[in-house]
Design an enzyme around this catalytic site. Structure first.
Site, PDB file in Angstrom:
ATOM      1  N   LYS A 180     -45.997  39.873  16.630  1.00  0.00           N
ATOM      2  CA  LYS A 180     -45.918  40.140  15.201  1.00  0.00           C
ATOM      3  C   LYS A 180     -47.305  40.585  14.736  1.00  0.00           C
ATOM      4  O   LYS A 180     -48.313  40.032  15.177  1.00  0.00           O
ATOM      5  CB  LYS A 180     -45.478  38.873  14.460  1.00  0.00           C
ATOM      6  CG  LYS A 180     -45.267  39.055  12.955  1.00  0.00           C
ATOM      7  CD  LYS A 180     -44.727  37.778  12.290  1.00  0.00           C
ATOM      8  CE  LYS A 180     -44.421  37.990  10.811  1.00  0.00           C
ATOM      9  NZ  LYS A 180     -43.866  36.782  10.170  1.00  0.00           N
ATOM     10  N   SER A 223     -39.419  37.379   7.525  1.00  0.00           N
ATOM     11  CA  SER A 223     -40.386  38.442   7.521  1.00  0.00           C
ATOM     12  C   SER A 223     -40.679  39.009   8.902  1.00  0.00           C
ATOM     13  O   SER A 223     -41.217  40.113   9.010  1.00  0.00           O
ATOM     14  CB  SER A 223     -41.710  37.930   6.915  1.00  0.00           C
ATOM     15  OG  SER A 223     -42.292  36.945   7.758  1.00  0.00           O
ATOM     16  N   SER A 228     -38.855  32.656   8.466  1.00  0.00           N
ATOM     17  CA  SER A 228     -39.103  34.003   8.991  1.00  0.00           C
ATOM     18  C   SER A 228     -38.950  34.188  10.493  1.00  0.00           C
ATOM     19  O   SER A 228     -39.059  35.317  10.980  1.00  0.00           O
ATOM     20  CB  SER A 228     -40.494  34.472   8.587  1.00  0.00           C
ATOM     21  OG  SER A 228     -40.454  34.903   7.253  1.00  0.00           O
TER      22      SER A 228
HETATM   23  N1  GLN Z   1     -38.488  34.625   3.087  1.00  0.00           N
HETATM   24  C1  GLN Z   1     -39.458  33.617   2.775  1.00  0.00           C
HETATM   25  C2  GLN Z   1     -40.511  34.190   1.856  1.00  0.00           C
HETATM   26  O1  GLN Z   1     -40.339  35.281   1.433  1.00  0.00           O
HETATM   27  C3  GLN Z   1     -40.062  33.078   4.032  1.00  0.00           C
HETATM   28  C4  GLN Z   1     -41.071  33.969   4.622  1.00  0.00           C
HETATM   29  C5  GLN Z   1     -41.672  33.410   5.868  1.00  0.00           C
HETATM   30  O2  GLN Z   1     -41.148  32.485   6.482  1.00  0.00           O
HETATM   31  N2  GLN Z   1     -42.802  33.954   6.238  1.00  0.00           N
HETATM   32  O3  GLN Z   1     -41.486  33.586   1.538  1.00  0.00           O
END
Ligand code: GLN
Length: 485
Positions: free
Chosen positions: A78, A153, A177
């Site tokens: 990532k 994400s 995410s």
């Molecule tokens: N979807 C969640 C957010 O927008 C979690 C994101 C994540 O786990 N990095 O914050």
């Protein structure tokens, strides 16, 4: 069977038997990336030359008698993990020009294990999002349906493994995410206990929630990958000094007597087709000897509002370092220092990141700190306490990973609250710092869905064991997206 369809253990055996070299294997995946990434947009940066050089080193290490489950195995990181000499963008215009001068611990450990980095995966900007649509580099397309999101994400990491562009990838999970994109892309993803994997060199979003983990097609592969990155790191003050068990060695243990609790708050109001998949997964676990019951965590429905106070608060503080002065994007021709700050941040950050910074700054401000931030921290304790009580009764909790299958690109991006509700089932584990895993459990409307298991602190081995036994009894994880077999 084609090389990209093999498991990590099969690939390591093939390398050991000299059926192919790591250079050949790496070339195979690079060719797949070349042919397929255009439509997916799963990678921001492809490091072909460097990958072939790393593969050649792995081949030499193996020729010299070294062994190792990841020696010569390709992966994708990532783009939130700092990589020495390779751009680390975090999906943002702000860091489009940023080349880290060091490796994150996760990157360094995988490198030491001999894994070969193919490139850096697309992601929501600064890991804020559930659909990979907030990336400066454009959305990632789900291999199961190119018009759908892969989740976020860590959407690029998930889509890449689902499309078999790499046997495994790294991700981070602040509110879901890893698990949410794993579910929407039809693969396996594990978020370890907070503190299990070092955050050193992982660009911070919400430091008390962020945790690194891995994506793979199966729990068996994930066990190998997690084993390589887990463990104490003196460079991360929240890293926990607990020995790392051999996750691969405990995969096969029988599930007889394992107590699994269906989370009542997760199963209520579940869309019927989703509910049927979770019920079917429970049947499989029962047939494997597990005992199932229902457990209530009454404060869990408060996890989304709690998270959307705590996470923005921490992000507003963490992202203050991007000021156009030390590194990253700088606006052209600033009038004065204030103009430099304002325009560098105004032009460097996207809309979702700005929304979070503003929300976070507001909930931390003197007049509102007690009403929002402090209150949220109290509710967080309440939720963590309810999880603790639940694990007095059961060994693992079970529920869905997401409320729906992958949705259309563009369908929710203009409605932040609807977007935030995607994480309704995943955020609780982050607030409580618990390990959790998502595994494919069937399809709704032809798109993959995930079942989630959550365990007490440091129960990664048990989670991987449970999913491995489930995957021996089912074949959802073996299905490839059409065109990517
Ligand atoms: N979807 C969640 C957010 O927008 C979690 C994101 C994540 O786990 N990095 O914050």
């Amino acid at each position: 069977m084609t090389w990209h369809a093999r498991s990590i253990a099969e690939l390591a055996n093939a390398l050991e038997r000299r059926e192919l070299s790591s250079v050949e294997l790496t070339r195979h995946f690079l060719e797949r990336i070349g042919a397929l990434n255009g439509a997916l947009n799963a990678l921001i940066t492809v490091t072909a030359e460097r990958a072939l050089a790393e593969a050649a080193v792995a081949d030499r290490r193996r020729a010299a008698g070294e062994r190792g489950p990841l020696l010569g195995i390709p992966l994708i990181h990532k783009d939130i993990f700092c990589t020495d000499g390779v751009r680390t963008s975090c999906g943002s215009r702000m860091l489009d020009n940023f080349v880290a001068p060091y490796d994150a611990t996760v990157v360094a450990r995988l490198k030491a294990a001999g894994a070969v980095m193919l490139g850096k995966a697309n992601m929501d900007e600064f890991a804020m999002g559930s659909s990979n649509e907030t990336s400066f580099y454009g959305p990632v397309h789900n291999p199961w349906d190119l018009d759908k999101v892969p989740g976020g994400s860590s959407g690029g990491s998930a889509a890449a493994v689902a499309a078999r562009l790499a046997p495994f990838s790294t991700g981070t999970d602040t509110g879901g995410s890893i698990r949410q994109p794993a579910a929407l892309s039809g693969i396996t993803g594990i978020k370890p206990t907070y503190g299990r994997v070092s955050r050193y060199g992982m660009i911070a979003f919400a430091s008390s929630l962020d945790q690194a983990g891995v994506f793979a097609r199966s729990a068996a592969d994930a066990a190998i990958a997690l084993g390589a990155i887990a463990g104490f790191d003196p460079r991360d003050s929240t890293s926990v000094d607990v020995p790392v068990p051999d996750y691969a060695a405990t995969l096969d243990g029988p599930l007889a007597g394992l107590r699994i609790g269906l989370v009542k708050e997760f199963s209520e109001a579940l869309e019927p087709r989703n509910g049927a998949l979770i019920a079917a997964a429970l049947d499989v676990f029962r047939s494997l000897g597990a005992k199932t019951t229902t457990v209530s965590l009454p404060s869990l429905p408060l996890s989304v509002p709690t998270y959307y106070v705590v996470a923005p608060a921490e992000c507003s503080s963490n992202l203050s370092r991007f000021d156009g002065v030390r590194f990253g994007y700088r606006c052209t021709d600033p009038k004065d220092l204030r103009d430099l700050y304002e325009r560098s941040r105004g032009e460097g950050f996207g809309a979702e990141v700005k929304r979070r910074i503003m929300t976070g700054t507001y909930v931390l401000s003197a007049g509102y700190f007690d009403a929002y931030y402090l209150k949220a921290q109290k509710v967080r304790q309440l939720i963590a306490g309810e999880f603790g009580a639940a694990f007095q009764q059961v060994d693992l909790l079970i529920g869905p990973t997401t409320p729906t299958p992958a949705f259309g690109i563009g369908a929710k991006i203009d409605d932040p609250v609807t977007m935030y509700l995607n994480d309704i089932y995943t955020i609780g584990a982050n607030l409580a710092g618990l390990p959790a895993i998502s595994a494919p459990c069937g399809f709704v409307e032809g798109l993959p869905m995930g079942v989630q298991l959550i365990g007490p602190p440091f129960s990664e081995g048990r989670l991987l064991n449970a999913v491995h036994r489930y995957q021996l009894a089912t074949d959802w994880h073996d299905r490839a997206a059409p065109g990517y077999a």
